[in-house]
Design a protein around this motif. Structure first.
Motif, short mmCIF file in Angstrom:
data_model
loop_
_atom_site.label_atom_id
_atom_site.label_comp_id
_atom_site.label_asym_id
_atom_site.label_seq_id
_atom_site.Cartn_x
_atom_site.Cartn_y
_atom_site.Cartn_z
N GLU A 177 19.53 -27.09 22.41
CA GLU A 177 19.22 -27.28 23.75
C GLU A 177 18.53 -25.11 23.90
OE1 GLU A 177 21.64 -29.13 23.69
OE2 GLU A 177 20.55 -30.76 24.35
N MET A 178 20.40 -24.85 23.42
CA MET A 178 20.29 -23.10 23.16
C MET A 178 19.79 -22.28 22.36
SD MET A 178 21.67 -20.80 25.07
CE MET A 178 23.47 -20.37 25.07
N VAL A 179 18.99 -22.98 20.98
CA VAL A 179 18.14 -22.51 20.07
C VAL A 179 16.52 -22.97 21.43
CG1 VAL A 179 16.72 -22.94 18.37
CG2 VAL A 179 19.41 -23.12 18.56
N SER A 180 16.18 -23.78 21.43
CA SER A 180 14.68 -24.28 22.33
C SER A 180 14.18 -22.98 23.58
CB SER A 180 14.69 -25.55 22.24
OG SER A 180 15.34 -26.58 23.61
N GLY A 181 16.11 -22.68 24.19
CA GLY A 181 16.18 -22.36 25.90
C GLY A 181 15.31 -20.95 24.80
N LEU A 182 15.94 -20.64 23.80
CA LEU A 182 15.87 -18.69 24.23
C LEU A 182 14.16 -18.81 23.13
CD1 LEU A 182 19.14 -17.75 21.83
CD2 LEU A 182 17.83 -17.42 24.24
N GLY A 183 13.22 -19.84 23.05
CA GLY A 183 12.07 -19.24 23.18
C GLY A 183 11.26 -19.94 21.72
N VAL A 184 12.43 -20.77 20.86
CA VAL A 184 12.53 -21.29 19.37
C VAL A 184 11.39 -22.32 19.97
CG1 VAL A 184 13.02 -21.79 17.39
CG2 VAL A 184 14.00 -19.73 18.52
N ASN A 185 10.67 -22.67 18.63
CA ASN A 185 9.77 -23.81 18.73
C ASN A 185 10.44 -24.63 18.14
OD1 ASN A 185 8.57 -25.85 18.35
ND2 ASN A 185 6.43 -25.12 17.57
N ILE A 186 11.66 -25.79 18.21
CA ILE A 186 12.05 -26.46 17.49
C ILE A 186 11.81 -27.62 17.18
CG2 ILE A 186 12.92 -28.15 20.09
CD1 ILE A 186 15.97 -26.10 18.42
N ASN A 187 9.90 -28.03 17.53
CA ASN A 187 10.04 -28.98 17.34
C ASN A 187 9.00 -28.43 15.69
OD1 ASN A 187 10.18 -30.82 19.29
ND2 ASN A 187 8.37 -30.29 20.43
N LEU A 188 8.73 -28.08 15.85
CA LEU A 188 8.57 -27.45 14.73
C LEU A 188 9.44 -27.46 13.61
CD1 LEU A 188 6.11 -26.27 13.10
CD2 LEU A 188 5.82 -24.34 13.78
N LEU A 189 10.47 -26.04 13.89
CA LEU A 189 11.55 -26.58 13.36
C LEU A 189 12.11 -27.29 12.42
CD1 LEU A 189 13.43 -23.95 12.48
CD2 LEU A 189 15.43 -24.95 14.58
N PHE A 190 12.31 -28.72 13.56
CA PHE A 190 12.61 -29.99 12.87
C PHE A 190 11.87 -30.80 12.02
CE2 PHE A 190 15.43 -31.09 16.53
CZ PHE A 190 16.57 -30.08 16.40
N THR A 191 11.17 -30.47 12.19
CA THR A 191 10.24 -30.98 10.91
C THR A 191 9.58 -30.12 9.97
OG1 THR A 191 8.56 -31.07 13.27
CG2 THR A 191 7.41 -31.26 10.80
N LEU A 192 9.78 -28.49 9.85
CA LEU A 192 9.57 -27.79 8.71
C LEU A 192 11.22 -28.50 8.15
CD1 LEU A 192 9.30 -24.14 9.33
CD2 LEU A 192 7.88 -25.85 8.29
N VAL A 193 12.55 -28.78 8.75
CA VAL A 193 13.81 -28.61 7.93
C VAL A 193 13.38 -30.32 7.59
CG1 VAL A 193 16.34 -29.50 8.67
CG2 VAL A 193 15.62 -27.41 9.58
N PHE A 194 12.58 -31.05 8.74
CA PHE A 194 12.79 -32.39 7.52
C PHE A 194 11.95 -32.07 6.81
CE2 PHE A 194 11.36 -36.65 7.53
CZ PHE A 194 12.89 -37.28 7.40
N GLY A 195 10.91 -31.37 6.45
CA GLY A 195 9.75 -31.78 5.13
C GLY A 195 11.03 -31.26 4.40
N LEU A 196 11.39 -30.09 3.86
CA LEU A 196 12.69 -29.55 3.72
C LEU A 196 13.66 -30.56 2.51
CD1 LEU A 196 13.52 -26.63 1.97
CD2 LEU A 196 15.40 -26.98 3.70
N GLY A 197 14.27 -31.54 3.54
CA GLY A 197 15.04 -32.86 3.14
C GLY A 197 14.44 -33.59 2.54
N ALA A 198 12.86 -33.69 2.90
CA ALA A 198 12.41 -34.92 2.20
C ALA A 198 11.59 -34.22 0.49
CB ALA A 198 10.32 -34.94 2.03
N ALA A 199 11.15 -33.15 0.54
CA ALA A 199 10.99 -32.32 -0.75
C ALA A 199 12.56 -32.41 -1.77
CB ALA A 199 10.43 -31.10 -0.82
N LEU A 200 13.00 -32.27 -1.15
CA LEU A 200 14.62 -32.71 -1.90
C LEU A 200 15.01 -33.43 -2.61
CD1 LEU A 200 17.26 -29.92 -0.10
CD2 LEU A 200 15.69 -29.50 -2.08
N ALA A 201 14.98 -34.45 -1.63
CA ALA A 201 15.04 -35.75 -2.05
C ALA A 201 13.51 -36.49 -2.90
CB ALA A 201 14.26 -37.22 -0.85
#
Lengths: 305, 323
Positions: A177-201
């Motif tokens: 919550e704090m990260v998204s409260g500070l103005g970071v696009n958390i949805n994009l971040l999550f999609t990126l992290v998931f994509g990274l995990g998927a690529a590693l898998a």
């Protein structure tokens, strides 16, 4: 002695392969708090994509690269379409929803590629054996897996600990919550992290494909092992995942190779030949149960929220 | 008094209770229908549904009411089944020996697994129960004397000294149904007792329950053991039903199936898992008749249930009933 060294290297190679899978799993788990059983499906898709593209382009490297890219895209699409809606739900909902996804992907692969497996043929420069130590020959391909996985581990460390993206990932893990409260696009971040995990898998699946052909259900058994790894290592901890995966890989491979013989020293041959394979299959689960009983949050629990 | 949750303000005549009553009547009269039409397949299918409904009901006791998500519940199906199979193989086919032993040994396993697993919480609990189930699965694979990977064929169903003849399909069906209804009744009595309230209290706030003097660990462990024993009995039924037991019964996807049944039907309502078992297995049967690739439909449906139908079928019925 030669056999022992070879088995240890095989164990290390298997452990590092597990690490690629476990790193993505533990990132998604630690940051989005999502239990993703479908991670194994991405592993399987990676193998199928690479085999298909390699056959189409007639080039091993191009196949691997395109396969990796395709898995990344599928992973990000999966996050946007389905998994995003599961964040913030109970773990039981995650288990159930992604269990459904496993069924879906297994059947999809059967529909597209048919029930038979697919081969990913190695090019000649990998399909040979090299002398890694004087007098110790070892498969060049397996050795290259060790090198690639170690490089990925180092890269992951640099990205997570030394870059702005990594800082956001770590911040997201400790307080979303704090990260998204500070103005970071958390949805994009999550999609990126998931994509990274998927690529590693996907990479893990691709690298496994030449050893065991790509087949339906290949993701499930190794997924359970990857979960064992992140539980032992502590959820959300990449360092824990690395240590635990090497540990599990070695215990599994070396246990399978030598435990039956060791048991013969203390048991009758008949009893040893029965107990040996069972005990070596159980070894890592036993390891995990012991770790959890002694340390209910794994060996390296990520910082408390 | 309703059949559910002990909420005294709801009336007895709700849509949900009507569906439950209709289902019970349907299950009770099914053999009459299959006798008239000679449709033996339907009776076989429903015997399996009833047995798995019992396993799902036992899982619901710990998962729905106790908040203990066990991802290794199929292990007890296998343990109960192997007790029957091994005893039959060694020449002891008396059901008076097999069934109590199946219950007792499942309970014993649940006691050990529960005692260790309940030290952990949340997703760690999910994974440690899975780990124990995997261990038991590999024990099954290594039982060379009893067929190992290929499984063990059971030549003779459990004998009850001529009192109950399990080889008669209708008799066997009614026995399974009686045990299912008995299990549901037992779960209902349990969750509305002081014991059950303590379990549900520990799910909501473990620390507070401890503070007011409940040894919650022991309560939860007792609950875990009861569920394991109940599932072990279902395993004994399943082995008798298929005349066969193999490690595949304990595969982790089977545990997943049981969770699906409980959640699909509606956790936290005593009849939900039985409804879920009927719905899931009938759905499987129908879809597999439509297309060879039926799981491609089932998978997204599960996801949709998770996303849009929390509370499962019972939840939907309650919602429609309220509107």
């Amino acid at each position: 002695m030669l056999l022992f060294i070879e088995q240890c290297l095989n164990g290390l190679q298997f452990g590092l392969l597990l690490f690629l899978l476990a790193a993505g799993l533990t990132l998604v788990f630690g940051i989005m708090d999502l239990v993703n059983l479908a991670h194994g499906s991405l592993y399987m898709l990676g193998a199928y994509f690479a085999a298909t593209f390699a056959a189409l382009t007639d080039s091993f490297l191009l196949g691997v690269l395109l396969g990796l890219l395709a898995t990344l895209v599928v992973g990000m699409a999966l996050e946007v379409v389905a998994l995003r809606r599961l964040y913030g739900r109970e773990h039981l909902d995650h288990v159930l929803g992604t269990f459904g996804l496993i069924l879906f992907f297994n059947e999809l692969v059967r529909l597209i590629w048919g029930p038979g497996g697919m081969n990913l043929a190695l090019p000649s420069w990998l399909n040979r054996s090299i002398e890694i130590l004087p007098g110790v020959p070892y498969s060049a391909y397996r050795f290259s897996i060790i090198v690639v996985a170690l490089a990925i581990a180092a890269l992951l460390y640099v990205v997570v600990m030394r870059t702005r993206l990594g800082m956001l990932i770590r911040a997201g893990a400790s307080n979303r919550e704090m990260v998204s409260g500070l103005g970071v696009n958390i949805n994009l971040l999550f999609t990126l992290v998931f994509g990274l995990g998927a690529a590693l898998a996907g990479l893990a699946g691709i690298m496994q494909a030449p050893i065991l052909t790509a087949h339906i259900g290949m993701g499930e058994n190794i997924l359970i092992l990857a979960f064992v790894v992140i539980i032992i290592g502590g959820i959300g901890s990449i360092r824990g995942a690395l240590i635990a995966s090497v540990f599990v890989g070695l215990a599994d491979t070396v246990g399978r190779a030598f435990l039956p013989d060791l048991l013969k020293l203390i048991l009758s041959p008949a009893a040893a030949s029965t107990a040996g394979p069972a005990l070596s299959s159980m070894l890592i689960y036993l390891l995990m149960a012991i770790v959890l009983v002694l340390r209910p949050e794994g060996l390296f629990p990520a910082a408390k929220r | 008094m309703t059949l559910f949750r002990g909420n005294a303000t709801t009336s007895l005549f709700t849509l949900r209770n009507a569906v439950v009553a209709a289902l019970v009547v349907l299950l009770l009269t099914l053999p009459v229908y299959t006798d008239l039409t000679g449709n033996g397949f339907l009776l076989t299918l429903f015997t399996r549904i009833v047995i798995l409904a019992m396993a799902a009901t036992s899982l619901n006791l710990i998962m729905g009411f106790g908040g203990m998500v066990s991802f290794g519940h199929a292990a007890y199906l296998g343990i109960g089944g192997y007790v029957v199979g091994i005893l039959a193989f060694e020449g002891f086919s008396s059901g008076f020996l097999q069934w109590p032993l199946a219950i007792a040994i499942s309970a014993l396993f649940a006691l050990v697994i529960g005692a260790l697993s309940l030290r952990t919480r949340g997703v760690y609990f999910i994974m440690i129960t899975l780990a124990f189930a995997q261990m038991i699965y590999y024990v099954g694979v290594s039982l060379n004397r009893y067929g190992a990977d290929d499984g063990l064929t059971i030549q003779r169903r459990s004998q009850f000294a001529g009192l109950v003849d399990l080889s008669n399909r209708t008799v066997f069906y009614y026995l399974c149904l009686a045990l299912l209804l008995g299990s549901v009744f037992l779960v209902w009595r349990l969750v509305n007792s002081r014991f059950g309230l303590a379990i549900q209290g520990a799910r909501s706030n473990d620390r507070r329950m401890q503070a007011i003097g409940f040894p919650t660990y022991r309560y939860r462990l007792a609950c875990f053991v009861i569920a394991g024993a109940m599932c072990g009995l279902a395993g004994a039924l399943l082995a008798n039903f298929s005349n066969f037991i193999s490690p595949a019964t304990m595969h982790w996807t089977r545990s997943g199936d049981l969770i699906v049944m409980a959640v699909l039907g509606g956790m936290g309502s005593v009849f939900g898992p039985a409804i879920g078992a009927v719905a899931l297995l009938l759905l499987e049967e129908t879809l597999s008749g439509v297309t060879e690739y039926w799981q491609i439909i089932l998978g997204p449906m599960l996801l949709a249930v998770v996303l849009y139908a929390r509370g499962g079928i019972v939840g939907i019925l309650e919602k429609i009933g309220r509107d």
